[in-house]
Design an enzyme around this catalytic site. Structure first.
Site, PDB file in Angstrom:
ATOM      1  N   ASP A  98     -29.686  37.364 -32.513  1.00  0.00           N
ATOM      2  CA  ASP A  98     -31.003  36.854 -32.879  1.00  0.00           C
ATOM      3  C   ASP A  98     -32.041  37.997 -32.825  1.00  0.00           C
ATOM      4  O   ASP A  98     -31.798  39.069 -33.375  1.00  0.00           O
ATOM      5  CB  ASP A  98     -31.356  35.676 -31.969  1.00  0.00           C
ATOM      6  N   HIS A 150     -25.391  29.061 -34.905  1.00  0.00           N
ATOM      7  CA  HIS A 150     -26.189  30.218 -34.465  1.00  0.00           C
ATOM      8  C   HIS A 150     -25.803  30.659 -33.057  1.00  0.00           C
ATOM      9  O   HIS A 150     -25.699  31.852 -32.782  1.00  0.00           O
ATOM     10  CB  HIS A 150     -27.671  29.865 -34.520  1.00  0.00           C
ATOM     11  N   ASP A 185     -24.701  28.778 -39.153  1.00  0.00           N
ATOM     12  CA  ASP A 185     -26.068  29.149 -38.791  1.00  0.00           C
ATOM     13  C   ASP A 185     -26.975  28.910 -39.994  1.00  0.00           C
ATOM     14  O   ASP A 185     -26.749  29.462 -41.072  1.00  0.00           O
ATOM     15  CB  ASP A 185     -26.097  30.626 -38.383  1.00  0.00           C
TER      16      ASP A 185
END
Length: 301
Positions: free
Chosen positions: A112, A276, A248
């Site tokens: 991320d 994700h 994701d």
């Protein structure tokens, strides 16, 4: 701010360490000894996300996982007490690794927002980087023509609504618990991921991370992202493993395709059933892939 670790201590049995970093108290995990593996979390997670990798890798390596300022067990500054910008995250990482005497080449594990933070650090100190492990992240501007996901766009566009909703009701972190993993998370894992954001002070960083997403040249962090985007090729010689959750909806297959385009020699493991939070959805296979990668691609001296 005190966080009760008891409900998930079995999953997160690590010694908490703290360093004064650029005027703020930064928490980090530092387990094991040997070559350093530095794991950088994103938003709205913290070092708890890397608990499986920390446990597995610390048997033969030095596993380091910091909590960004405002996240996890690190200090939770008020909005006026810390800028919450990308440059601050990079500088904090730089200072932490200096302070805890990480001098040798490292392996960076990126997820991320940790991808952009870690890539910027790597480009600042390419001589210190030995390998890269990429987990559903980006270190470049979003692919041309690709819109920002609706939830993130709403938070940025409607600050008068989204800001109070996140700060009062913790909607961003709670929403991630429901959507970032492709399968329901066990209760103890949910508690662990959410714990730092249960006090209101722990929600500021989740909001600020989204507000700092640079989309245009008017955004304060845009020059850094542009520079990373344009110079990322300098890391092409570093061994890279990409482990990607195909479900994701933010960092989707278009982002994976961009990683492949820029790093055609990277090893890629795609997990069709994972989202994700790929480390939550496919932990065993990713641990095996990372361990194998580290053994097969030794750090250069």
């Amino acid at each position: 701010m005190s966080i009760d670790l008891a409900p998930f201590r079995r999953l997160y049995p690590f010694t908490s360490r703290f360093a004064e970093v650029n005027g703020h108290r930064m928490h980090y995990v530092d387990e094991g000894a040997g070559e350093p593996v530095v794991m950088l979390h994103g938003n709205p997670t913290w070092s708890f996300y890397y608990r499986g990798l920390i446990t597995a890798l610390s048997a033969g390596r030095r596993a380091i996982a910091p909590d960004h300022i405002g996240c996890g067990l690190s200090e939770m500054p008020a909005p006026g007490g810390y800028p919450f910008r990308l440059i601050n995250r990079i500088d904090d990482l730089d200072r932490l690794l200096e302070q805890i005497d990480v001098r040798e080449k490292i392996t960076l594990v990126l997820h991320d927002w940790g991808g952009m933070i870690g890539a910027a650090y790597a480009l600042r100190h390419p001589e210190r980087i030995g390998r890269l492990v990429v987990l559903n992240t980006a270190a470049f501007r979003k692919p041309a023509g690709k819109p920002l996901p609706p939830v993130l766009a709403f938070i940025r566009r409607s600050a008068c609504i989204s800001g109070p909703a996140i700060l009062r009701f913790n909607l961003f972190a709670r929403g991630a618990i429901l959507t970032a993993s492709a399968k329901p998370l066990p209760p103890a894992v949910r508690r662990g991921l959410l714990a730092p954001t249960l006090p209101r002070a722990g929600r500021t960083a989740t909001l600020k991370f989204v507000q700092d997403i640079p989309l245009t040249e008017r955004d304060p962090s845009y020059p850094i992202v542009r520079r990373v985007d344009e110079t990322l090729h300098a890391l092409a010689g570093k061994p890279m493993l990409i482990c990607w959750g195909a479900k994701d909806f933010v960092f989707d297959r278009d982002y994976l395709a961009e990683w492949r385009r820029r790093f055609p020699l990277a090893e890629v493991r795609c997990f069709p059933e994972a989202g994700h939070y790929v480390l939550e959805d496919a932990p065993g296979r990713i641990l095996d892939a990372v361990a194998s990668f580290l053994e097969r691609r030794p750090l250069p001296h």
